[in-house]
Scaffold this motif. Structure first.
Motif, PDB file in Angstrom:
ATOM      1  N   ARG A 199      28.561  14.852 -32.146  1.00  0.00           N
ATOM      2  CA  ARG A 199      27.160  15.494 -32.148  1.00  0.00           C
ATOM      3  C   ARG A 199      26.246  15.097 -33.332  1.00  0.00           C
ATOM      4  O   ARG A 199      25.243  14.673 -33.245  1.00  0.00           O
TER       5      ARG A 199
ATOM      6  N   PHE B 136      14.164  10.656 -26.164  1.00  0.00           N
ATOM      7  CA  PHE B 136      14.420   9.368 -26.791  1.00  0.00           C
ATOM      8  C   PHE B 136      14.867   8.515 -25.818  1.00  0.00           C
ATOM      9  O   PHE B 136      15.717   8.645 -24.922  1.00  0.00           O
TER      10      PHE B 136
ATOM     11  N   GLU C  66      15.803   6.584 -33.205  1.00  0.00           N
ATOM     12  CA  GLU C  66      15.164   6.215 -31.739  1.00  0.00           C
ATOM     13  C   GLU C  66      13.687   6.745 -31.942  1.00  0.00           C
ATOM     14  O   GLU C  66      12.840   6.162 -31.487  1.00  0.00           O
ATOM     15  N   ASN C  67      13.584   8.045 -32.343  1.00  0.00           N
ATOM     16  CA  ASN C  67      12.074   8.440 -32.334  1.00  0.00           C
ATOM     17  C   ASN C  67      11.988   9.632 -33.354  1.00  0.00           C
ATOM     18  O   ASN C  67      12.448  10.960 -32.927  1.00  0.00           O
TER      19      ASN C  67
ATOM     20  N   ARG D  65      21.341   8.838 -34.218  1.00  0.00           N
ATOM     21  CA  ARG D  65      20.862   8.152 -33.285  1.00  0.00           C
ATOM     22  C   ARG D  65      19.298   8.589 -32.894  1.00  0.00           C
ATOM     23  O   ARG D  65      18.604   7.831 -32.820  1.00  0.00           O
ATOM     24  N   ALA D  66      19.290   9.716 -32.530  1.00  0.00           N
ATOM     25  CA  ALA D  66      17.983  10.359 -32.175  1.00  0.00           C
ATOM     26  C   ALA D  66      16.921  10.180 -33.060  1.00  0.00           C
ATOM     27  O   ALA D  66      15.713   9.901 -33.031  1.00  0.00           O
TER      28      ALA D  66
ATOM     29  N   GLN E 228      14.673  25.631 -34.293  1.00  0.00           N
ATOM     30  CA  GLN E 228      16.134  26.160 -33.868  1.00  0.00           C
ATOM     31  C   GLN E 228      16.134  27.824 -33.719  1.00  0.00           C
ATOM     32  O   GLN E 228      16.664  28.412 -32.973  1.00  0.00           O
TER      33      GLN E 228
ATOM     34  N   ARG F  11      17.215  -6.090 -27.652  1.00  0.00           N
ATOM     35  CA  ARG F  11      16.200  -5.194 -28.433  1.00  0.00           C
ATOM     36  C   ARG F  11      16.706  -3.753 -27.877  1.00  0.00           C
ATOM     37  O   ARG F  11      16.319  -2.927 -28.500  1.00  0.00           O
ATOM     38  N   LEU F  12      17.547  -3.591 -26.753  1.00  0.00           N
ATOM     39  CA  LEU F  12      17.772  -2.276 -26.435  1.00  0.00           C
ATOM     40  C   LEU F  12      18.609  -1.615 -27.329  1.00  0.00           C
ATOM     41  O   LEU F  12      18.321  -0.299 -27.644  1.00  0.00           O
TER      42      LEU F  12
ATOM     43  N   PRO G  23      11.928  -4.230 -22.916  1.00  0.00           N
ATOM     44  CA  PRO G  23      12.940  -3.517 -22.242  1.00  0.00           C
ATOM     45  C   PRO G  23      12.397  -2.546 -21.047  1.00  0.00           C
ATOM     46  O   PRO G  23      13.035  -2.228 -20.041  1.00  0.00           O
TER      47      PRO G  23
ATOM     48  N   ALA H 272      10.166  12.966 -32.322  1.00  0.00           N
ATOM     49  CA  ALA H 272      10.336  13.968 -31.371  1.00  0.00           C
ATOM     50  C   ALA H 272      11.470  14.602 -32.062  1.00  0.00           C
ATOM     51  O   ALA H 272      11.844  15.774 -31.835  1.00  0.00           O
ATOM     52  N   ALA H 273      12.418  13.999 -32.907  1.00  0.00           N
ATOM     53  CA  ALA H 273      13.675  14.580 -33.670  1.00  0.00           C
ATOM     54  C   ALA H 273      13.203  15.614 -34.409  1.00  0.00           C
ATOM     55  O   ALA H 273      13.554  16.803 -34.443  1.00  0.00           O
ATOM     56  N   HIS H 274      11.775  15.588 -35.061  1.00  0.00           N
ATOM     57  CA  HIS H 274      11.280  16.444 -35.956  1.00  0.00           C
ATOM     58  C   HIS H 274      10.811  17.606 -35.023  1.00  0.00           C
ATOM     59  O   HIS H 274      11.139  18.712 -35.425  1.00  0.00           O
TER      60      HIS H 274
ATOM     61  N   LEU I 235      18.419   7.111 -25.074  1.00  0.00           N
ATOM     62  CA  LEU I 235      19.629   7.719 -25.030  1.00  0.00           C
ATOM     63  C   LEU I 235      19.665   8.043 -23.402  1.00  0.00           C
ATOM     64  O   LEU I 235      18.527   8.263 -22.874  1.00  0.00           O
TER      65      LEU I 235
ATOM     66  N   SER J 283       9.034  14.668 -25.965  1.00  0.00           N
ATOM     67  CA  SER J 283      10.192  14.690 -27.089  1.00  0.00           C
ATOM     68  C   SER J 283      11.218  14.005 -26.830  1.00  0.00           C
ATOM     69  O   SER J 283      12.328  14.578 -27.069  1.00  0.00           O
TER      70      SER J 283
ATOM     71  N   LEU K 170      24.920  11.629 -32.710  1.00  0.00           N
ATOM     72  CA  LEU K 170      23.842  11.675 -31.569  1.00  0.00           C
ATOM     73  C   LEU K 170      22.661  11.840 -32.420  1.00  0.00           C
ATOM     74  O   LEU K 170      21.590  11.296 -32.152  1.00  0.00           O
ATOM     75  N   THR K 171      22.633  12.995 -33.382  1.00  0.00           N
ATOM     76  CA  THR K 171      21.528  13.461 -33.960  1.00  0.00           C
ATOM     77  C   THR K 171      21.035  12.157 -34.733  1.00  0.00           C
ATOM     78  O   THR K 171      19.667  11.957 -34.943  1.00  0.00           O
TER      79      THR K 171
ATOM     80  N   GLY L 118      14.750  -8.632 -24.153  1.00  0.00           N
ATOM     81  CA  GLY L 118      15.491  -7.713 -23.489  1.00  0.00           C
ATOM     82  C   GLY L 118      16.559  -6.959 -23.913  1.00  0.00           C
ATOM     83  O   GLY L 118      16.495  -5.768 -24.943  1.00  0.00           O
TER      84      GLY L 118
ATOM     85  N   LEU M 267      20.704  17.299 -27.243  1.00  0.00           N
ATOM     86  CA  LEU M 267      19.842  17.262 -28.614  1.00  0.00           C
ATOM     87  C   LEU M 267      18.950  18.513 -28.808  1.00  0.00           C
ATOM     88  O   LEU M 267      18.607  18.883 -29.959  1.00  0.00           O
TER      89      LEU M 267
ATOM     90  N   ILE N  64      15.134  18.720 -36.012  1.00  0.00           N
ATOM     91  CA  ILE N  64      16.175  17.933 -36.886  1.00  0.00           C
ATOM     92  C   ILE N  64      15.351  17.585 -38.126  1.00  0.00           C
ATOM     93  O   ILE N  64      14.493  17.247 -38.467  1.00  0.00           O
TER      94      ILE N  64
END
Lengths: 309, 508
Positions: free
Chosen positions: A164, B94, A174-175, A170-171, B77, A294-295, B267, A178-180, B97, B92, A167-168, A291, B105, A184
């Motif tokens: 978990r 990702f 990634e963005n 990576r999130a 939360q 970059r993923l 991509p 959005a995580a904020h 993922l 929001s 995952l947090t 391609g 998440l 998070i």
């Protein structure tokens, strides 16, 4: 010409040569997965090298040296972390400055340690495994750090893909917006990742000064940190491929040393250039092949996060 | 209950930022099982208000009560734990993922992966929102992405669901399905706070509405009892002018697209597939479509940012597909991209400098490689005056302007160059109603003056208002254009590619 090279010894020295790269690259992988580009790997490695060397010499314990190296690298990386995450400075410029700062402060710290031999790091006794013909010499007669680096790679893979917390992380990479929005704590996650990366780079540096060389000279990392950065890209931000990449680059390094020793017709300068030339070539090929490569790249890599509202 | 059965009560919420009061003494209440609309222009304080409810913003003064207890969420939360869930306007999610990871998440205590995947399938089936938990979110359509967000919320059994502008990226059919889901949820007792500026949707869906203007509550009403025009005027505070269009026939063909194709950029990009279109003098061709169906790629192919086959684009019969943006501008093909900051305008450069960037060729703002700053400043001032751009002067940075004002400037900068053909992407996205009306009027006037206009937009109402012909982009393909007058919502929806197989799911 290469008849003088024993393949078992070659593999053994390849693993030793690759270990600092594995450690530094796997740390940087976690940092970049969190969306931070820390170009200061070289600086953190060399600070780790001198911290580890000094403490190992003073205490007589290589283990204490490695712990100190990890701590030294983490402290230096947190300097980068505070500057880039809290004070929102530019990550590229700060990372480059960190490398220069690390090179400078390490030579200051290391003045009284030049020419000293550190306490040896013993080989791990793996009992009958070490006595196997060929494999015993090639794979099972190393010190604990080599196996630790492989275990660390596996642990990082599990962390990123199965846990978990991973995952947090990576999130966040990634963005971050959005995580904020999901609540998070982006900056806290990134600071932890940066400290982990610093500790790993420090360990990699200490492996150079305590095992591989083993002594202290100024600027002894000689670009290993940059190669580690390239390996992360080469490995497309995946732990397994990063390990593979590090062994590949370690192999090239060892091979050119062996070719030099075997009296190759190629001038020495070309041979010593080869790992770096290959680094550049690999980076060019990777970025040309858009391609898929970059993923793997975290979408927020190197972007400044500033929480709105 | 002392609150008269209300689920959420807001009382006197005030939140001030430096220089602006985002919410000023806002009070209203939502009962369980009711769909309550929050209406207002951009900048009216809707977002700040819902962020307060969702724990992202702390109010300066005022109190909230949820289900009869004091409610002061310190974080999202805490809000989720109290039973408040939110679907964001800008998703929001990702991209890299997969669906299950994205859902996990957003949950406090997600179950193990396999169990979670099963629950995602169950919930998405129950509410008619089919989803495959293993797919990468970056590959999903806008409607499917929204489903991910909604399912993420539903898995936590919320008491209150906040929807922030949920329909701006959906096809009409997808909107219908979303409404069915929301009504089903309301019937089960969930309260829904629905934020939108689409008045017809609110009239069709919502039981009650609170209207915000400049941070204050100006009215509370039952939307079904008001006309869309009355609601709009409550929002804006003045009467609205409908853009006037002069009737005019289509003149000579200016632009011809002939089987324009282009591979995907990146991509998650969309390839353009054999796009053919003719645009005549004096006409506006509206190109609709859900975001991510090739709009950006089409604009870049037309502007010259990506080069294409020589004769795939012809301007007055001359092949221009191989030319770059400057050469195309010289020939009269001008473009205004969607992203204001960073694509249409350089954020930290002054308006004068930004004017030079796109207008130096046609307005001769540079000579022998030197910028003629006096002419450049005159031109920038000219645009500012003609388009009523609110700024202290042309020396100010583009970043310092509000979205609507900067949009008026970047559209005005192109329109004032007297293009033969102008391509605009999302000309009024995130722009307040009066600025949007001014921009639409400018496009209509430009066409009336004999230029051709391609307007790419996701706002179907806008396209119906200004275009002569309408075509839809769907996965990089352009439908044959049809006369805009008389097109029904259902026909447009079918042109946009239907609802991505969602009808089947709801039929059960």
């Amino acid at each position: 010409m290469t008849g003088a090279i024993d393949p078992a010894l070659l593999i053994a020295s390849l693993m030793v040569a690759a270990t600092p790269l594995v450690l530094a690259a796997i740390g940087e992988l976690v940092v970049e997965k969190a969306g931070v580009l820390n170009l200061g790997v070289e600086g953190m490695m060399i600070v780790g090298a001198i911290c580890g060397f000094a403490i190992a010499v003073e205490s007589g314990s290589p283990l204490a040296g490695f712990v100190a190296a990890a701590a030294g690298g983490a402290v230096l990386s947190l300097l980068f972390g505070v500057l880039t995450q809290v004070l929102l400075s530019n990550q590229v410029a700060t990372g480059l400055a960190l490398t220069l700062f690390g090179l400078g402060i390490s030579s200051l710290m290391g003045q009284s340690y030049v020419g000293i031999k550190p306490p040896g790091t013993p080989r791990l006794d793996l009992g009958p495994l070490s006595d196997l013909p060929f494999l015993g010499t090639a794979l099972f007669s190393h010190d604990w750090v080599v196996y630790f680096s492989i275990a660390l790679t596996a642990a990082v893979w599990w962390f990123l893909n199965r846990s978990r917390a991973g995952l947090t992380l990576r999130a966040v990479g990634e963005n971050h917006d959005a995580a904020h929005a999901l609540g998070i704590k982006v900056i806290a996650v990134r600071l932890m990742a940066i400290a982990f990366g610093g500790a790993c780079a420090g360990l990699g540096g200490a492996y150079l000064s305590l095992v591989r060389v083993p002594q202290w000279t100024e600027g002894m990392t000689a670009g290993a940190g940059w190669i580690a950065l390239a390996i992360v890209v080469f490995g497309a931000w995946r732990a397994g491929r990063v390990l593979l990449g590090a062994y590949l680059f370690g192999g090239v390094t060892v091979l050119q040393l062996n070719l030099q020793a075997a009296g190759s017709a190629l001038p020495v300068e070309y041979l010593s250039m080869s790992p770096y030339l290959i680094t550049i070539a690999v980076l060019v090929v990777m970025s040309a092949r858009r391609g898929r490569a970059r993923l793997g790249a975290p979408a927020s890599l190197g972007r400044v996060f500033h929480a709105a509202s | 209950m002392s609150d008269g059965g209300d689920l959420l009560t807001l009382d006197g919420l005030t939140k001030a930022y430096p220089g602006v009061v985002a919410n000023d003494d806002v009070s209203f209440a939502i009962a369980p099982g009711r769909i309550h609309a929050l209406l207002g222009e951009n900048g009216a304080g809707k977002s700040t208000l819902v962020k307060t409810v969702y724990g992202l913003v702390k109010p300066d003064t005022g109190t909230m009560r949820l289900a009869g207890a004091d409610y002061t969420p310190a974080s999202p939360q805490a809000a989720r734990a109290a039973g408040v869930a939110m679907v964001f306007q800008h998703f929001s999610l990702f991209d890299a993922l997969d669906v299950a990871e994205n859902v996990a998440l957003g949950m406090e205590d997600p179950p193990p992966r396999r169990q979670l995947a099963r629950r995602i399938r169950e919930v998405s089936r129950d509410y008619g929102l089919p989803l495959d938990p293993g797919r990468i979110v970056g590959d999903l359509s806008a409607g499917e992405r929204q489903r991910v967000e909604i399912v993420r919320c539903l898995l936590q059994n919320p008491q209150l669901l906040i929807m922030d502008e949920p329909t701006s990226v959906l096809t009409p059919q997808e909107v219908e399905i979303l409404f069915r889901t929301l009504r089903q949820l309301a019937a089960e007792g969930t309260a829904i706070l629905y934020i939108s500026h689409k008045l017809e949707e609110i009239r069709a869906l919502c039981d009650s509405a609170t209207i915000l203007r400049l941070g204050k509550v100006v009215a509370t009403c039952t939307p079904a009892e008001k006309s869309a025009r009355e609601l709009a005027e409550l929002m804006v505070g003045t009467t609205l002018a409908t853009p006037a269009r002069a009737a005019g026939g289509r003149g000579e063909t200016l632009l011809t697209l002939d089987a324009l194709s282009q591979p995907a950029l990146g991509p998650f990009g969309t390839p353009l597939r054999e796009i053919s279109l003719e645009v005549g003098a004096g006409e506006i061709v509206g190109i609709g479509g859900v975001a991510g169906n090739g709009q950006d790629e089409l604009l870049m192919a037309l502007s010259g940012e990506t080069r294409v086959r020589r004769d795939a684009i012809r301007l007055r019969g001359a092949a221009v597909g191989h030319l770059g943006p400057v050469a195309r501008r010289r020939l009269g093909l001008l473009t205004a991209p969607e992203e204001r900051l960073g694509h249409a305008a350089a954020p930290d450069m002054s308006l004068t400098e930004n004017a030079v960037l796109s207008a130096h060729v046609r307005q001769r703002l540079a000579r022998r490689g030197f910028v003629d700053w006096r002419r450049a400043k005159d031109y920038a001032e000219h645009v500012i005056a003609a388009f009523d751009v609110r700024t202290p002067g042309p020396g100010h940075a583009a970043r310092s302007l509000s979205g609507g004002n900067l949009q008026k400037f970047v559209i005005g900068r192109e329109v004032m160059q007297k293009p033969d053909l102008l391509v605009v992407n999302q000309p009024t996205w995130g722009v307040d109603a009066s600025a949007a009306a001014a921009i639409r009027q400018a496009l209509l006037d430009l066409a009336a003056g004999g230029a051709g206009v391609i307007a790419i937009s996701q706002d179907l109402d806008e396209l119906m208002e200004i275009s002569d012909r309408f075509a839809a982009l769907n996965e990089g393909r352009l439908s044959p254009p049809r006369a805009a007058q008389g097109l029904t919502v259902e026909e447009i929806g079918l042109m946009l590619g239907g609802a991505h197989d969602m009808e089947v799911a709801h039929a059960h």
